[in-house]
Design a protein around this motif. Structure first.
Motif, PDB file in Angstrom:
ATOM      1  N   ALA A  71       2.723   4.147 -27.206  1.00  0.00           N
ATOM      2  CA  ALA A  71       1.599   3.872 -26.310  1.00  0.00           C
ATOM      3  C   ALA A  71       1.660   2.440 -25.796  1.00  0.00           C
ATOM      4  O   ALA A  71       1.437   2.182 -24.605  1.00  0.00           O
ATOM      5  N   ASP A  79       2.240   1.464 -21.878  1.00  0.00           N
ATOM      6  CA  ASP A  79       1.246   0.640 -21.210  1.00  0.00           C
ATOM      7  C   ASP A  79       1.879  -0.634 -20.636  1.00  0.00           C
ATOM      8  O   ASP A  79       1.590  -1.020 -19.505  1.00  0.00           O
ATOM      9  N   TYR A  96       3.310   9.475 -17.654  1.00  0.00           N
ATOM     10  CA  TYR A  96       2.353   8.435 -18.021  1.00  0.00           C
ATOM     11  C   TYR A  96       1.903   7.661 -16.784  1.00  0.00           C
ATOM     12  O   TYR A  96       0.710   7.401 -16.604  1.00  0.00           O
TER      13      TYR A  96
END
Length: 136
Positions: free
Chosen positions: A48, A52, A87
């Motif tokens: 994650a 990001d 994503y």
């Protein structure tokens, strides 16, 4: 001009390509712990954080709204390129980033053996990239 985020789990490089020049805008290295038996939470948190960081750098460095940008190539070994594309699109949808969602057709996902900049030649020789730049 094309942009090229290239990935290996935890490693990425953002490059802008023109006919006569390649500029490495940023290299990203985020430690992603390996999965462990019984618990994969550290691995998931690392992924994650990597995604990001990659997304924020993409927004900062890649001129995806520029009409002269012909292609955004995501190249990686394995499944990482698909996960990164998903994503990016998910985050753009959540943020309501219409410019990025409008650039969806510029994205190409290409397999490459190495995440390092020296494998750009392999990416540029791939059939997907060659077909899209046939007339350029």
């Amino acid at each position: 001009m094309s942009s090229l985020p290239r990935l290996l789990l935890g490693t990425a490089a953002f490059c802008l390509l023109s006919q006569h020049m390649t500029v490495v805008l940023q290299r990203i290295e985020v430690p992603v712990p390996r999965k462990r038996a019984g618990s994969a939470t550290a691995h998931e948190k690392g992924l994650a954080r990597f995604y990001d960081t990659l997304y924020q750098s993409f927004l900062r460095h890649i001129p995806y709204a520029n009409p002269t940008l012909r292609a955004i190539v995501i190249a990686s070994p394995g499944w990482v390129r698909d996960a990164v594309f998903d994503y990016i699109m998910t985050q753009a949808t959540q943020a309501g980033n219409k410019a990025l969602l409008g650039a969806r057709q510029k994205f190409m996902r290409v397999h490459v053996n190495s995440p390092h900049v020296h494998s750009l030649v392999e990416v540029l020789k791939s059939p997907e990239v060659r077909a899209s730049h046939r007339f350029t």
